[in-house]
Design a protein around this motif. Structure first.
Motif, short mmCIF file in Angstrom:
data_model
loop_
_atom_site.label_atom_id
_atom_site.label_comp_id
_atom_site.label_asym_id
_atom_site.label_seq_id
_atom_site.Cartn_x
_atom_site.Cartn_y
_atom_site.Cartn_z
N UNK A 187 47.99 59.73 67.50
CA UNK A 187 48.84 60.40 68.68
C UNK A 187 50.44 60.67 68.26
N UNK A 188 50.65 59.96 67.09
CA UNK A 188 52.03 60.16 66.50
C UNK A 188 52.23 61.70 66.03
N UNK A 189 51.02 62.02 65.24
CA UNK A 189 50.84 63.61 64.91
C UNK A 189 51.04 64.58 65.90
N UNK A 220 52.87 63.93 68.83
CA UNK A 220 54.10 63.82 69.06
C UNK A 220 54.86 64.78 68.26
N UNK A 221 54.64 64.61 66.82
CA UNK A 221 55.19 65.57 65.96
C UNK A 221 54.93 67.10 66.06
N UNK A 264 54.25 68.31 68.93
CA UNK A 264 54.72 68.83 70.22
C UNK A 264 56.36 69.08 69.92
N UNK A 265 57.14 68.14 69.00
CA UNK A 265 58.52 68.27 68.68
C UNK A 265 58.70 69.36 67.74
N UNK A 266 57.85 69.65 66.78
CA UNK A 266 58.09 70.71 65.81
C UNK A 266 57.46 71.84 66.43
N UNK A 296 57.88 72.80 70.61
CA UNK A 296 59.27 73.07 71.25
C UNK A 296 60.20 73.55 70.16
N UNK A 297 60.33 73.17 68.92
CA UNK A 297 61.33 73.59 68.14
C UNK A 297 60.99 75.12 67.56
N UNK A 357 47.65 69.44 59.36
CA UNK A 357 48.28 68.47 58.73
C UNK A 357 47.69 67.12 58.86
N UNK A 397 46.64 66.64 72.84
CA UNK A 397 47.07 66.52 74.34
C UNK A 397 48.07 67.34 74.53
N UNK A 398 49.19 67.33 73.91
CA UNK A 398 50.27 67.87 74.24
C UNK A 398 50.67 69.01 73.18
#
Lengths: 281, 314
Positions: A113-115, A117-118, A120-122, A125-126, A142, A209-210
């Motif tokens: 799940x942390x992957x 989040x990563x 989603x963030x990178x 979005x980014x 990854x 998921x995201x």
């Protein structure tokens, strides 16, 4: 109780516990097959869902999972195999190498799940890819790297040192030696790692998921910047988010997903056995 | 090895040799750069978690962040219920999987006849391959009603999650523990048997103590697997963000884990909101926990040993 009796008792207990571990595994698989098999048909695999997903098939989700698996492969393998070659053939015994190894071990331990989040963030979005196949593939790619790297490195290291010595002594360069002597012999092991990694990616839900997964999307994605449905997320959705979902369809999806993932494991095991049998050294 | 760069075949024109050497330099350069990619990636992961999650640590008073109330709608972001939820589910999972896993490893490594071993090991490997969503689905649809029939007010409890997690971490624990047992020299067993010990005495008094560091790694990586698991846990633990009341029923109440909170709520939050950063902050906590587990395990057996264990877990 005498020592012999203790030993006998211990054996009985150990055997019983092993049975407690193994029997539920067999039961779970048989149960899913039993419940899902009636659903399995060509139409189920090739038709889109209809009527709020309570009828029809799973084609967009199945295709999405296949696309994502390919995407994962494209992202993960060049980088993982280059890393494995570096670690096995080029890396010295120094601080940098220890850091790389520590990084890989830690990557392997990060929760999926942390992957997500990563990703989603990178990527979403980014880098502005949005919820898309490319963002999902990068995230899954990854995530599978540690598995592929360690299996591939092991396979490369298993090639006997004499192969390298002979090749180098015949005037081949270091890269020629790796390319024409080491890699061909390490190939089955590397392929095993790749298949294991892909099997894991195909069954994962949390990282997509995201980053890519769509709740319901009857039409197929047209580019890598589109969302797609995927089987694992589809199973989650129809099991928990859609009221009045026929059980049959839920079991059918679970079975298809199980079959896909287990066939990856099976093929990997076969390649490995074949490799051990054919090994000439 | 440097001398090996001079090809012996004089029939290749010099131009082509130069070209080939350039090509090789480029390939080797790419490989060296790829070599450090894992370091770059792990740095990026931490960086992006911080980028999105740091506002939560800065904007929410620490007292509230470690408070007992998780009500995002009322802007209450106490992480304690989620931490406790993860803890209870993980402790329960380890309490089940540890005895089962170690015992099965001993059985496979020391007692089982070779033919049975060859059958049982692939079955356990298959378990490692079952997607967590499929196990979660079965837990939701088949196991939870079963547990409710046992008398619990609901089937979606911490215990249901622990049970499924226990089976999910069994392949990890078994495979690493078995490697640890396998690494104990055969002479140890022979020596114990030669002075008249029964096979069980040899296992209990000699083999197990010798394998202890490896067995502890098995436990720790099993814990790591359990804390990080998301989908199965989200489906079967009931997702109630309350701190369960203490007592014998603690495992039979609904809980909500850190992982499940991220998965369930990220889809509904506005990007950039406090709720959104708090979910990333939970991600940072999970990241740090997995780091700590690895550091601890690495201290026991070194990075090399840990790498082997991780490899054996596939």
């Amino acid at each position: 109780m005498s020592r012999q009796q203790t030993h006998k008792l211990a054996v009985v207990v150990l055997t019983a516990v092993a049975a407690i571990v193994v029997i539920p595994i067999i039961l779970v698989i048989l149960y899913v097959v039993w419940q899902g098999l009636p659903m399995l048909s060509w139409a189920f695999l090739t038709e889109p869902p209809r009527n709020g997903m309570t009828e029809g098939g799973i084609m967009p989700a199945l295709l999405g999972t296949i696309i994502l698996t390919f995407g994962t492969a494209i992202v993960s393998f060049p980088l993982s195999i280059a890393t494995a070659i570096y670690l096995a053939e080029y890396a010295g015994d120094n601080r940098l190498t220890r850091w790389i190894r520590m990084a890989i071990v830690n990557l392997a331990g990060i929760p999926s799940i942390v992957y997500g989040l990563f990703g989603l963030g990178m990527f979403v979005l980014f880098l502005g890819f949005g919820t898309s196949i490319i963002a999902g593939s990068l995230t899954l790619g990854i995530m599978t790297m540690p598995v592929v790297i360690s299996t591939a490195e092991e396979a490369i290291l298993a090639v006997p040192q004499q192969f390298r010595t002979v090749s180098l002594s015949l005037g081949a360069s270091r890269w020629q030696t790796i390319r024409y002597q080491v890699l061909p012999h390490a190939l089955p092991g590397i392929i095993t790692g790749i298949i294991l990694g892909l099997g894991r990616a195909a069954g994962e839900t949390a990282p997509i998921l995201f980053t890519v997964a769509a709740f319901y999307l009857p039409e197929l994605p047209r580019s890598i910047f589109d969302q797609t449905m995927a089987l694992p997320y589809h199973l989650y959705v129809i099991a928990t988010q859609v009221p009045g979902m026929p059980l049959q369809i839920q079991y059918g999806v679970a079975l298809v997903l199980l079959l896909i993932v287990l066939s990856f494991t099976l093929v990997a095991t076969l390649v490995r056995t074949q490799m051990r049998r054919r090994r000439e050294w | 090895m440097a001398a090996a760069n001079q090809p012996l075949d004089a029939s290749i024109p010099p131009d082509e040799i130069a070209e080939r050497r350039w090509g090789e330099l480029i390939i080797e350069g790419v490989i060296r750069v790829a070599g450090i990619s894992s370091i770059v990636i792990i740095a990026l992961i931490f960086l992006f978690l911080l980028r999105e999650g740091l506002p939560a640590f800065l904007d929410i008073p620490l007292r509230q962040l470690f408070g007992t109330r998780w009500y995002p709608i009322e802007e209450m972001f106490g992480l304690l219920p989620l931490l406790v939820g993860s803890l209870i589910v993980t402790v329960g999972a380890v309490a089940i999987s540890l005895p089962l896993g170690l015992t099965t490893a001993i059985y496979l490594g020391e007692i089982a006849p070779p033919w049975l071993r060859e059958i049982l090991k692939p079955i356990i490997e298959v378990l490692a391959g079952i997607p967590s969503i499929v196990l979660g689905f079965l837990g939701w649809i088949a196991l939870a009603p079963l547990i409710q029939n046992l008398g619990a007010p609901t089937g979606l409890t911490a215990f249901t999650g622990s049970l499924i997690l226990a089976y999910m971490s069994l392949p990890t624990i078994i495979s690493i523990a078995e490697d640890a047992l396998y690494a104990v020299p055969k002479e140890y067993r022979d020596g114990a048997l030669a002075i008249g010990a029964t096979q069980w005495q040899a296992i209990w008094r000699v083999v197990l103590p010798a394998a202890r560091p490896g067995l502890m790694i098995a436990v720790m990586l099993g814990i790591g697997r359990a804390i990080g698991e998301t989908m199965a846990v989200m489906m079967v633990t009931g997702n109630a963000a309350n701190i369960p009341s203490l007592g014998s029923g603690i495992f039979f109440q609904p809980v909500r884990t850190m992982t499940a909170t991220i998965a369930a709520e990220m889809g509904e939050v506005a990007q950039g909101s406090l709720h959104y950063s708090t979910l990333f902050a939970i991600g940072i906590v999970l990241f740090l926990i997995s780091f700590a587990i690895n550091a601890l395990a690495g201290r026991l057996v070194g990075v090399e040993g840990l790498r082997r264990s991780r490899g054996g877990m596939l």
